[in-house]
Design a protein around this motif. Structure first.
Motif, PDB file in Angstrom:
ATOM      1  N   TYR A  58     -16.302  51.261 169.849  1.00 38.70           N
ATOM      2  CA  TYR A  58     -15.692  52.353 168.748  1.00 38.70           C
ATOM      3  C   TYR A  58     -16.310  53.666 169.260  1.00 38.70           C
ATOM      4  N   GLU A  59     -15.524  54.524 168.921  1.00 39.25           N
ATOM      5  CA  GLU A  59     -16.040  56.057 169.115  1.00 39.25           C
ATOM      6  C   GLU A  59     -16.235  56.629 167.638  1.00 39.25           C
ATOM      7  N   PRO A  60     -17.436  56.450 167.095  1.00 37.00           N
ATOM      8  CA  PRO A  60     -17.349  56.922 165.546  1.00 37.00           C
ATOM      9  C   PRO A  60     -17.434  58.505 165.591  1.00 37.00           C
ATOM     10  N   ALA A  61     -16.976  59.309 164.543  1.00 35.15           N
ATOM     11  CA  ALA A  61     -17.050  60.485 164.591  1.00 35.15           C
ATOM     12  C   ALA A  61     -17.899  61.107 163.350  1.00 35.15           C
ATOM     13  N   PRO A  88     -24.117  62.215 161.602  1.00 35.74           N
ATOM     14  CA  PRO A  88     -25.308  63.210 161.565  1.00 35.74           C
ATOM     15  C   PRO A  88     -26.294  63.264 162.449  1.00 35.74           C
ATOM     16  N   ARG A  89     -26.097  62.218 163.610  1.00 36.97           N
ATOM     17  CA  ARG A  89     -26.800  62.455 164.806  1.00 36.97           C
ATOM     18  C   ARG A  89     -26.346  61.664 165.669  1.00 36.97           C
ATOM     19  N   GLU A  90     -27.181  61.727 167.173  1.00 36.03           N
ATOM     20  CA  GLU A  90     -26.517  60.885 168.279  1.00 36.03           C
ATOM     21  C   GLU A  90     -26.972  59.387 168.126  1.00 36.03           C
ATOM     22  N   LEU A  91     -26.150  58.589 168.730  1.00 37.90           N
ATOM     23  CA  LEU A  91     -26.324  57.073 168.539  1.00 37.90           C
ATOM     24  C   LEU A  91     -27.541  56.827 169.441  1.00 37.90           C
ATOM     25  N   THR A  92     -28.455  55.810 169.168  1.00 40.29           N
ATOM     26  CA  THR A  92     -29.390  55.426 169.953  1.00 40.29           C
ATOM     27  C   THR A  92     -28.826  54.124 170.814  1.00 40.29           C
ATOM     28  N   ASP A 141     -24.949  49.718 171.745  1.00 38.82           N
ATOM     29  CA  ASP A 141     -24.641  48.283 172.197  1.00 38.82           C
ATOM     30  C   ASP A 141     -23.952  47.735 170.738  1.00 38.82           C
ATOM     31  N   LEU A 142     -24.212  48.110 169.575  1.00 40.05           N
ATOM     32  CA  LEU A 142     -23.576  47.629 168.306  1.00 40.05           C
ATOM     33  C   LEU A 142     -22.446  48.004 168.018  1.00 40.05           C
ATOM     34  N   MET A 143     -21.917  49.046 168.843  1.00 43.64           N
ATOM     35  CA  MET A 143     -20.669  49.671 168.658  1.00 43.64           C
ATOM     36  C   MET A 143     -19.553  48.946 169.565  1.00 43.64           C
ATOM     37  N   LYS A 144     -19.795  47.755 170.250  1.00 46.67           N
ATOM     38  CA  LYS A 144     -18.840  47.267 171.054  1.00 46.67           C
ATOM     39  C   LYS A 144     -18.128  46.349 170.128  1.00 46.67           C
ATOM     40  N   LYS A 145     -16.635  46.551 170.646  1.00 42.27           N
ATOM     41  CA  LYS A 145     -15.570  45.911 169.506  1.00 42.27           C
ATOM     42  C   LYS A 145     -15.747  44.419 169.484  1.00 42.27           C
ATOM     43  N   ILE A 174     -20.178  35.354 177.607  1.00 40.39           N
ATOM     44  CA  ILE A 174     -20.271  34.765 176.395  1.00 40.39           C
ATOM     45  C   ILE A 174     -20.264  35.832 175.408  1.00 40.39           C
ATOM     46  N   LEU A 175     -20.699  36.847 175.248  1.00 39.62           N
ATOM     47  CA  LEU A 175     -20.765  38.057 174.442  1.00 39.62           C
ATOM     48  C   LEU A 175     -19.102  38.632 174.153  1.00 39.62           C
ATOM     49  N   LYS A 176     -18.481  38.447 175.523  1.00 41.54           N
ATOM     50  CA  LYS A 176     -17.042  39.338 175.240  1.00 41.54           C
ATOM     51  C   LYS A 176     -16.375  38.244 174.515  1.00 41.54           C
ATOM     52  N   LEU A 177     -16.628  37.086 174.449  1.00 37.22           N
ATOM     53  CA  LEU A 177     -16.018  36.215 173.538  1.00 37.22           C
ATOM     54  C   LEU A 177     -16.572  35.911 172.170  1.00 37.22           C
ATOM     55  N   THR A 178     -17.831  36.263 171.888  1.00 35.07           N
ATOM     56  CA  THR A 178     -18.395  35.854 170.431  1.00 35.07           C
ATOM     57  C   THR A 178     -19.078  37.050 169.604  1.00 35.07           C
ATOM     58  N   ALA A 179     -19.079  38.350 170.430  1.00 37.41           N
ATOM     59  CA  ALA A 179     -19.655  39.472 169.779  1.00 37.41           C
ATOM     60  C   ALA A 179     -19.150  39.769 168.511  1.00 37.41           C
ATOM     61  N   GLU A 180     -19.818  40.185 167.481  1.00 32.90           N
ATOM     62  CA  GLU A 180     -19.717  40.289 166.109  1.00 32.90           C
ATOM     63  C   GLU A 180     -19.241  41.700 165.911  1.00 32.90           C
ATOM     64  N   ASP A 181     -18.496  42.245 164.745  1.00 31.48           N
ATOM     65  CA  ASP A 181     -18.089  43.498 164.486  1.00 31.48           C
ATOM     66  C   ASP A 181     -19.194  44.082 163.781  1.00 31.48           C
ATOM     67  N   TYR A 182     -20.016  45.167 164.332  1.00 33.53           N
ATOM     68  CA  TYR A 182     -21.162  45.661 163.366  1.00 33.53           C
ATOM     69  C   TYR A 182     -20.873  47.050 163.231  1.00 33.53           C
ATOM     70  N   HIS A 183     -19.696  47.649 163.645  1.00 37.06           N
ATOM     71  CA  HIS A 183     -19.851  49.124 163.835  1.00 37.06           C
ATOM     72  C   HIS A 183     -19.535  49.777 162.236  1.00 37.06           C
ATOM     73  N   GLU A 184     -18.976  49.206 161.350  1.00 36.12           N
ATOM     74  CA  GLU A 184     -18.859  50.064 160.054  1.00 36.12           C
ATOM     75  C   GLU A 184     -20.389  49.793 159.450  1.00 36.12           C
ATOM     76  N   ASP A 185     -21.099  48.773 159.692  1.00 33.56           N
ATOM     77  CA  ASP A 185     -22.285  48.598 158.851  1.00 33.56           C
ATOM     78  C   ASP A 185     -23.202  49.499 159.541  1.00 33.56           C
ATOM     79  N   VAL A 186     -23.265  49.706 160.799  1.00 36.58           N
ATOM     80  CA  VAL A 186     -23.939  50.610 161.528  1.00 36.58           C
ATOM     81  C   VAL A 186     -23.741  52.248 161.173  1.00 36.58           C
TER      82      VAL A 186
END
Length: 457
Positions: free
Chosen positions: A56-59, A62-66, A71-75, A109-121
């Motif tokens: 995901y490419e958040p816009a 207020p600051r740069e991503l760590t 890593d947690l922005m992966k779909k 394995i993560l390509k198959l099971t990664a959760e969606d964290y982007h909104e929470d982050v």
């Protein structure tokens, strides 16, 4: 010689004959190309485990991503959350070649099971712990005698009727005493003006024109009780009652930089100079500084009461009937009590609002952190099950690689879990401390204001 010569000719013939055969061979049709050869030349499609993770490419952050946040922005993976299908995921893993590294297996394995964290982050990054009370302070809504930038314009009736005897002296004497009591409790950094009207001529018809034209500012400046008293000492009851003219002229007494103005009219009767005090009060109240006109009526009859009430209403103020100096002092005490009540109410409402906002922010911070931590636990549960299947299904039988895959997946879970915990805890703490700070500020400000008016009573 002859034999050698013949040999050379024969050799030449052989060479010439060979050339002829070569030329004929070139004319033969070329063999057809195989389908396999054509396919080999076509670009191969990238296998699913080789593709880069989509992110995901958040816009408007207020600051740069760590790095962790990137890593947690992966779909999310195909089998994330409720979409998890272990058998289907294992079938996908069976497509993997047997020469991958531990990092590649873990990534697959993560390509198959990664959760969606982007909104929470994103919500955690944008989390604003600021807490403010939206309640209007009494000094913005109420004629608050201690607000800096307020001008107090006092209009004193000096018509002949103010010479009438009252319980504690003449009406004029009691009015002067009440005004000085008021001056003593005004903020020292306020400005004050004293205007009299009807102070020239007499109450006779012959002096009416002169008296009705008389209104004068005797003092305009800082709140200095001695100078105001000296100005009051000059006033003697004399003529008619031009209330309208006095109200109209008082706009000239209000400083241009005054934040607001409160006009107090002290009178014992009605307009007697054909003026229109109601109209003039409306005009004055329509000025940019929006003055408030409060009327204090001394010993007035019903007709005068009605007029003065209309003037006060037109000026967004109040009418108070006073029969003595004590009544005027009671008026000021009531004003202070009103302000005490207003500040107490502002304080209590502000504290309630701040507490509610603080609890809302604390709940939000905790909820965001819990969401990230729960997703990290679920992701690891699914990933670990597939990691076990790598060896059980014979997809990956090297113990060292399988063990390292588990460690990589566990490290990912720890990173996500710790991010959710630490970030939400920091946000919670900021909201808690910020809320407490604002709560204390409102509490002390409200209490101090209440005490201030309490001691003025």
């Amino acid at each position: 010689m002859v034999k050698r010569f013949l040999f050379i000719i024969l050799a030449s013939s052989l060479i010439a004959g060979g050339c002829g055969k070569t030329q004929e061979a070139k004319k033969e049709p070329e063999p057809e190309k195989s389908v396999e050869a054509d396919a080999a030349k076509e670009p191969q499609k990238e296998a699913w485990w080789e593709r880069e993770h989509e992110v995901y490419e958040p816009a408007d952050l207020p600051r740069e991503l760590t790095e962790d946040e990137k890593d947690l922005m992966k779909k999310p993976g195909e089998f994330s959350g409720d979409q998890y299908d272990e058998q289907a995921a294992i079938e996908k893993l069976k497509e993997l070649p047997d020469n991958l590294t531990a990092e590649q297996y873990a990534d697959a394995i993560l390509k198959l099971t990664a959760e969606d964290y982007h909104e929470d982050v994103q919500e955690l990054i944008k989390f604003d712990p600021t807490i403010e009370s939206t309640g209007s302070r009494p000094d913005e809504e109420i004629e608050e005698p201690t607000v800096n930038g307020v001008h107090y314009a006092i209009l004193l009736d000096a018509s002949g009727s103010m010479n009438a005897q009252n319980k504690g002296g003449t009406r004029m004497e009691e009015a002067k005493s009440a005004i000085m009591s008021f001056i003593d409790v005004l903020p020292k950094d306020s400005t004050v003006s004293l205007r009299v009207y009807g102070h020239e001529g007499t109450g006779s018809d012959a002096d009416k024109e002169r008296s009705c034209a008389s209104t004068e500012t005797l003092y305009n400046g800082a709140n200095e009780a001695g100078k105001v008293k000296a100005a009051l000492d000059q006033v003697q009851p004399a003529g008619w009652t031009p209330i309208g003219k006095a109200i109209a002229e008082t706009r000239n007494d209000i400083p241009e930089d005054a934040g607001s103005a409160i006009v107090y009219v002290v009178s014992d009767g009605i307009e007697t100079c054909e003026g229109d005090p109601v109209k003039e009060a409306q005009k004055l109240a329509a000025e940019g500084i929006e003055p408030i006109i409060n009327i204090i009526g001394f010993q007035v009859d019903n007709e005068a009461q009605q007029l003065l009430q209309e003037v006060a209403k037109a000026g967004n103020g109040e009418f108070t009937l006073a029969n003595s100096k004590q009544d005027v002092e009671k008026y000021w005490k009531e004003e202070y009590q009103r302000l005490m009540d207003a500040w107490e109410n502002w304080r209590n409402e502000g504290l309630k609002e701040v507490q509610a906002k603080q609890q809302e922010l604390l709940k939000k911070a905790d909820s965001l952190g819990q969401a990230v931590m729960k997703k990290s636990d679920l992701e690891f549960k699914h990933a670990e099950a597939l990691q076990i299947a790598l060896s059980k299904e014979g997809i990956q039988e090297d113990y060292d690689i399988t063990s390292k895959v588990w460690s990589l997946l566990y490290d990912r879970q720890q990173m996500a879990w710790n991010y959710g915990y630490k970030t939400s805890t920091a946000a919670w703490q900021d909201a808690y401390e910020g809320g407490n700070k604002v709560w204390q500020e409102i509490y002390h400000e409200g209490n101090n204001k209440w005490q201030e008016y309490y001691h003025k009573q």
